[in-house]
Motif scaffolding. Structure first.
Motif, PDB file in Angstrom:
ATOM      1  N   TRP A 110      23.263   3.527   4.590  1.00 24.73           N
ATOM      2  CA  TRP A 110      22.099   3.478   3.442  1.00 24.73           C
ATOM      3  C   TRP A 110      22.675   4.154   1.863  1.00 24.73           C
ATOM      4  N   TYR A 123      17.692   3.262   0.531  1.00 29.31           N
ATOM      5  CA  TYR A 123      17.302   4.533   1.315  1.00 29.31           C
ATOM      6  C   TYR A 123      15.952   4.206   1.993  1.00 29.31           C
ATOM      7  N   PHE A 129      14.929  11.070   4.424  1.00 25.02           N
ATOM      8  CA  PHE A 129      16.401  10.922   3.791  1.00 25.02           C
ATOM      9  C   PHE A 129      16.524  12.383   2.856  1.00 25.02           C
ATOM     10  N   GLN A 154      12.585   7.134   2.984  1.00 26.94           N
ATOM     11  CA  GLN A 154      13.306   7.973   1.808  1.00 26.94           C
ATOM     12  C   GLN A 154      13.038   9.336   2.149  1.00 26.94           C
TER      13      GLN A 154
END
Length: 274
Positions: free
Chosen positions: A62, A74, A84, A81
């Motif tokens: 990613w 992402y 992440f 996201q």
């Protein structure tokens, strides 16, 4: 082309041209669609003489998709996201959505990834600070199908127009490149060392400098994960030094009248190459 800089530095590894193209080179190394891989693995192969290519389905990871210029990939990270943001900081183990995602990953992902997903890589203090980092990244969507890594010596300048040139440099070479980047300038802050993924410092963070006035070089490979991933390819002693092609040409033109032909550098370079 054979770079004047490369020859003067007697570099161990090839400078690498990053090219945007709609044409896929023959025999280019590529990741399989949907398979995880570190972009810097293929960069290391390009530094050792091979050509590599990426597209929007074969960017490896990613952060690599972001770094190469394929938009905000992402959003495709497990859990999106937000997960992440926890992953890069203090982990998803106390985040309800993240815990549910981790449970689904148990039998699908590598054990080390699941552990990092829960505990966090701890490269940034908090998820909120990771979001600030992502908000500041110059994410972009390149206008071509492919991003190509090609040894500079193999570039056909009549057909290919590199966006940036990446030097894999040891500490002495890095020092020399910093000096050369400032050699012909009226200002002396022409090199930056931003924090980011290894692929981002040779990709979007360097692409951004194409439009800067003046252009600046970008030093990279402070990324601990990337350093681990390429140590078996390039060793433990390499950083990246990336310049927009226009700045590269400026630096090339200054080699013959610079310190690179003087005794101090020649002595340092001779000793470091033994």
């Amino acid at each position: 082309m054979k770079s004047q800089i490369e020859m003067a530095l007697k570099m161990e590894f090839n400078p690498v041209a990053v090219i945007w193209s709609d044409k896929l080179p023959e025999n280019a190394m590529r990741f399989k669609e949907g398979r995880w891989g570190c972009v810097m693995w293929l960069f290391a192969n390009a530094a050792k003489g091979k050509t590599a290519a990426f597209d929007r389905k074969t960017y490896g990871c990613w952060g690599g998709g972001v770094g190469l210029g394929f938009g905000n990939t992402y959003q495709y990270f497990p859990g999106g996201q937000t997960c992440f943001e926890y992953f890069l900081s203090n982990g998803n183990k106390n985040y309800e959505v993240g815990k549910e995602v981790a449970a689904r990953l148990e039998n699908l992902a590598r054990k080390d990834f699941v552990e990092d997903f829960l505990e966090g890589e701890r490269y940034v203090k908090t998820p909120e600070k990771v979001k600030n980092f992502l908000d500041q990244l110059p994410m972009m969507d390149v206008p071509t199908k492919y991003v190509i890594f090609k040894p500079l010596q193999d570039v056909d300048w009549n057909l290919e127009k590199p966006k940036v040139i990446v030097f894999p440099a040891n500490p002495h070479e890095l020092a020399a490149l910093v000096v050369l980047a400032n050699f012909g300038r009226d200002s002396f802050e022409n090199v930056i060392f931003p924090w980011g993924a290894g692929c981002q410092t040779i990709g979007i963070l360097a692409y951004k400098e194409i439009e800067s006035m003046p252009q600046r070089a970008v030093v990279g490979l402070s990324d601990i994960s990337a350093r681990k991933n390429i140590r078996n390819y390039l060793g433990d002693n390499i950083f990246t030094f990336t310049v927009p092609t226009e700045m590269f040409m400026e630096m090339e033109s200054n080699v013959s009248e610079s310190f690179l032909l003087r005794p101090t550098w020649l002595s340092l370079n001779r000793l470091s190459s033994k």
